[in-house]
Structures are given as C-alpha cells and as structure tokens.
Design a protein around this motif. Sequence first.
Motif, PDB file in Angstrom:
ATOM      1  N   GLU A 126       0.864  -1.037   0.186  1.00 36.10           N
ATOM      2  CA  GLU A 126       0.009  -0.053  -0.038  1.00 36.10           C
ATOM      3  C   GLU A 126       0.933   1.292  -0.071  1.00 36.10           C
ATOM      4  OE1 GLU A 126      -3.459  -0.011   2.712  1.00 36.10           O
ATOM      5  OE2 GLU A 126      -2.787  -2.300   3.261  1.00 36.10           O
ATOM      6  N   GLU A 127       2.136   1.154  -0.398  1.00 33.25           N
ATOM      7  CA  GLU A 127       3.029   2.200  -0.350  1.00 33.25           C
ATOM      8  C   GLU A 127       2.709   3.364  -1.197  1.00 33.25           C
ATOM      9  OE1 GLU A 127       6.739   1.464  -2.276  1.00 33.25           O
ATOM     10  OE2 GLU A 127       7.725   3.495  -1.091  1.00 33.25           O
ATOM     11  N   GLU A 128       2.035   3.290  -2.475  1.00 34.32           N
ATOM     12  CA  GLU A 128       1.457   4.273  -3.245  1.00 34.32           C
ATOM     13  C   GLU A 128       0.418   5.242  -2.503  1.00 34.32           C
ATOM     14  OE1 GLU A 128       0.021   5.120  -7.825  1.00 34.32           O
ATOM     15  OE2 GLU A 128       0.765   3.285  -7.356  1.00 34.32           O
ATOM     16  N   THR A 129      -0.471   4.286  -2.039  1.00 30.77           N
ATOM     17  CA  THR A 129      -1.724   5.243  -1.235  1.00 30.77           C
ATOM     18  C   THR A 129      -1.321   5.897  -0.087  1.00 30.77           C
ATOM     19  OG1 THR A 129      -3.201   3.255  -2.003  1.00 30.77           O
ATOM     20  CG2 THR A 129      -3.868   4.703  -0.229  1.00 30.77           C
ATOM     21  N   TYR A 130      -0.438   5.122   0.685  1.00 31.11           N
ATOM     22  CA  TYR A 130       0.140   5.914   1.913  1.00 31.11           C
ATOM     23  C   TYR A 130       0.966   7.043   1.512  1.00 31.11           C
ATOM     24  CZ  TYR A 130      -2.113   2.976   5.267  1.00 31.11           C
ATOM     25  OH  TYR A 130      -3.138   2.458   6.041  1.00 31.11           O
ATOM     26  N   SER A 131       1.877   6.951   0.525  1.00 30.72           N
ATOM     27  CA  SER A 131       2.694   8.086   0.080  1.00 30.72           C
ATOM     28  C   SER A 131       1.951   9.348   0.053  1.00 30.72           C
ATOM     29  CB  SER A 131       3.489   7.508  -0.925  1.00 30.72           C
ATOM     30  OG  SER A 131       4.370   8.390  -1.347  1.00 30.72           O
ATOM     31  N   SER A 132       0.747   9.128  -0.660  1.00 30.16           N
ATOM     32  CA  SER A 132      -0.065  10.319  -1.215  1.00 30.16           C
ATOM     33  C   SER A 132      -0.652  10.919  -0.023  1.00 30.16           C
ATOM     34  CB  SER A 132      -1.055   9.856  -2.177  1.00 30.16           C
ATOM     35  OG  SER A 132      -0.583   9.365  -3.213  1.00 30.16           O
ATOM     36  N   TYR A 133      -1.152  10.139   0.984  1.00 31.82           N
ATOM     37  CA  TYR A 133      -1.845  10.567   2.203  1.00 31.82           C
ATOM     38  C   TYR A 133      -0.557  11.062   3.070  1.00 31.82           C
ATOM     39  CZ  TYR A 133      -6.389   8.507   1.912  1.00 31.82           C
ATOM     40  OH  TYR A 133      -7.543   8.003   1.569  1.00 31.82           O
ATOM     41  N   ILE A 134       0.527  10.631   3.093  1.00 31.61           N
ATOM     42  CA  ILE A 134       1.721  11.306   3.700  1.00 31.61           C
ATOM     43  C   ILE A 134       2.012  12.660   3.230  1.00 31.61           C
ATOM     44  CG2 ILE A 134       4.079  11.183   4.580  1.00 31.61           C
ATOM     45  CD1 ILE A 134       3.656   8.299   4.732  1.00 31.61           C
TER      46      ILE A 134
END
Lengths: 344, 202
Positions: free
Chosen positions: B179-187
Amino acid sequence: MMKRKNIAIILMVLMLTAASVLPAGNALAENRTGVVKGGWLILRAEPSFNGAIRASYPSGTTVTITGQIGSWYAVTTQDGLTGYMLGDYLQVGGSSGGSTGTGTFIDSTAYITSANGLNVRMRSGPGKGYSVVASYAPGTQCTIISPGNNWCRIQVGSYTGYMMTQFLSGTAVPVPVTPAPAPMPGPSGSEYTVYVTSRNGNGVNLRSGPSKSYTSIGFYSVGTQAAMITKGTTWSYIRVGNRYGYMMTEFLTESQPAVPTPYVSGAYVVSANGRNVNLRAAPTTQSAVIRSCKVGTPVTIITRGVDWYFVLIDGAYGYMMRQFIYDGSAPATVTDLSPYAGIL
Amino acid sequence: MSRFRLLFLFTMIVMLAVCPFSVNAENSTEETEQGLEEIQPLIEMTDVKDTEGMSLEEMTDAFADAAMCEYMDSVTGFRMQYPATFQFNEGTNGLTAATADGKATMSIENMEHDGSLTREILMEAIKLEVPGFDGKGTEANNCLRVTRNEEQDKMIQTDLYYLTEKSFHHIILRYPSAEEETYSSYIDYMINTMETNDSELG
C-alpha cells in the motif's frame, strides 16, 4: 443600393458581436441594494473587463444598484463613486445573485495581512493539504485572480497560487484577521468555552455522531479549547476551531485543566550497578558529558540508533547509550532491570 | 480596394477585438486547474465519486471531509490532518493509532524545546537511527521525511520529523509495502497540513 446593403451587413456584425460579449439584460426601473461577496470586487467605469478600474471593495460592502447591463450592475458606492460591478459577485436583494468562484476572473490589487505579523503561505490549491508554493510577509501586494469565500487565487510576481481569504485585505493597512466563522446555533442557545480533559491524560476523539460507532473526525489532547454548543448527558455537540462534532460530555470541563506534562515515551534511565549514567554531546564515550543522570530519570527518546539514543532529559538534548535506557517496549535490551522493578 | 474587401477587413478587425475575451476564457480554464493534479488522485482513493460540477475548493473540502481527520496537541499547538482510516484508542496509549485491520499504525510524539534543538543536530541523530541516511531526506513544510523498507516484514516505516523553533514532533507510520502508493499520497497531504502556533499562516 449596394452602399445601404453594406451598411446593413456592418450593423448586423456589430449587433451580433455585442450580443456575444454582453448577455442580454434590462435596465432596472428601481434602485436595489447589493452586497459584495467572495473577495474583492472591482468598480469599473464601463460594464466590461476592459473598463477602467475606479476602486475595489471587499466582501460585505453594500452598494446601491441603479441599473443592469447584461451581467454587469450599475452601482453607486457608499463613498459616492459610480460605475459597474460584475453581478456574479454581488448578492442582490437577499438572493444569491449568481454563483461565485470559477468561470470569471477579476483583476484586483490586494495586500497580505496577518494579525500576529507571521508570514502567510501561498499554496498550490484551495486547502491546507496542498503544497506550499511560497510564503509572504504581511504588506506584500498581490493581484486577486479569482476571489473565493475561503481561498482566493492570487498572483505575487511570477508566482500564482491560493491564499486564505482571511489573510488578504483590500487596503495596504493591515487589518485584524477575520475571526473564525460563527458557530452553528444550538438548541440551547449561546455557546460557551469548554476544555478537553481525561483522567488518564490521553487525548479524546471528536466524532461525527453521538456514539462510539460513529467515525472519529479528530483527536484532541487534554487542554484543547472548544466551544460547547449543545450539552447532552452522555454526548455533547461542540466546535473545535472550525470543526464540529460530538465528544463525550465526561471529557469536557468548563474549568481549564492543568497543562498536562509533555508526552514522554515511558522511558527511564537504568543501570545494573545503580550508578548515574552520562548524557553526552555526541554518540561516543570520548565526547563531553552534558549531564549525569540518576537511575529512574524520565527520558524522551527522539531517535534510536543501534548503540546510542538521541534523547531529551529534563530539557537537555544529548546522546545516551541504549543499554542504559529502558523504553518499556524491549526489556531484553536493558542490562538488568531487577534492582529497579519498583521504578519500572 | 473593393467594398467587399473593406467589409471583410472591418469584420476581421471586429473579431480580433472580441478575441481577447475568448483567449482569457481559455487561459482562465487552464489556470483554475492549478492544484487539481494534487487532489484528483486522492479523491479517487475515497468514496467521493461525483465531483462533476464541483469547484476545486468544493472538491478539496469533500475529500477532507471524507478522508481526513484532525489531530491537535494543546501543549505545543501542533496540528495536522491524518487519514481517517487511523483510529486513536482513548483507553490505551492516546498517541498511537491503528487502522481497523491493524495492518498500519501511526504514533505521534510531541515535545517542547528551548530552541537548542536545531535541524543540524537532528540530522546527525537521524543518521544513527536510519542506516544509510545521507542527511538529505525529503523536506517540505519544515518536515523531514525518511522512509525505510523493512523487507523481511514487507512493511514500510516512514518517519516524519517536524521541527519548529519551540517544539519537535515525531510521527511514525508503519504500513504494508503493498500500500505504499496510497500511503505516500496521504503522507504528502499530512505534511502539508502540519502547523503550530508559531508557524506561518494559511
């Protein structure tokens, strides 16, 4: 005959052009009141974007409408100027007066302002989640590209971006920051100040509804100021800043609670022989000793290295060997905890 | 020059005079899309589906309402928005949150300082904590972001170090590599919302 035909064609072209530029409208038979909304609105000499700028007025300014040409209103301002204002940004006679925001651009000079003198950020979009493009000191002149109720699109030099409307002023003189929007009225009447509190010192959830089954929409530490709107037996409807939601009544108090001790990670100084442990300026035993710490001294761990931790102890920053810190999560790394069972 | 040519020329002049309106309209359309590329991928990750006809500000508000919560520490005045998928548990440690499935966690540490903690001092300390850290990281909004893979667990840990003249805040997020891509955007979004009482406004 040919000459008349050409004149007729020219007239038709002119009429068609005028019709495409200016929407049809009727002159008003009577005066009405309009209120500027959505930012700063320019008063122009002509009902056109090419009309000379006479002045600009901030949201809330009342003007008298004397006529209408297409989407432009002929107005008289309170300071006696006459001209034309774009109808999209005038609330007329209590009605909405047209939509705000996108679609029409108004050029207007404004100045960045803040009540406390701090710089104001320009962001890439109309929200605090957008990246920061630049920041500007109060007094900086900018051009309003697109006004909005909460965010305006502006230009400063070669930079364009969004800035919160409350930090923009139509005049160069700094004005106080617009206060937070008025709270929604509650059934019980006026609101009053309350504070978040808890027995264990932990923060409290603000929820979208009066039950734990509702989602959390915020998490606030003890001491956070809020506005009580409706106090219930179990749940209360409150406002924290601009955010509205429900919090359990038992976690709200009218008297300001004691400021909680800044959070520490539950770590303590330990040593096998009970001797003090050094806090050092660098992660080596050759570095200067900043402080000699007694066993049981609380430690806030900032970063965790393999052999050394970077910590905060009683206001002082420095390095301490990992083996002399018990952090509550990995007792196996501690030299010997048995003499300090009472402390730990 | 014939009358027809004169008429044609006159018509062209009139059209050119009107042209700036349409040119402005095109530019305006392009300009209003500033920021859209930031919010659109985030909106696509939420239940906010029907954004047609919304202004950019309305879309932003819809996203924030649907997907983000607010965190505030009254001692330091630190505020930020975080993904609504994280839920704090009031009963245990109030500074640790987790997703419903427990696969991702977030912890927050806030501390005041007297101004002696500087960026340089912090960088040296991070080098000890993060193997291979070259002192650069990703910085935005006064927040240093350091991400490391924990390949054995197929997890990623992202450390956010937010330093002001008066306080320091350390946010640690751990989430599945998948889920790196999702969390990266949220971060990215989280970092942009970080502020304290003494930080810049807006």
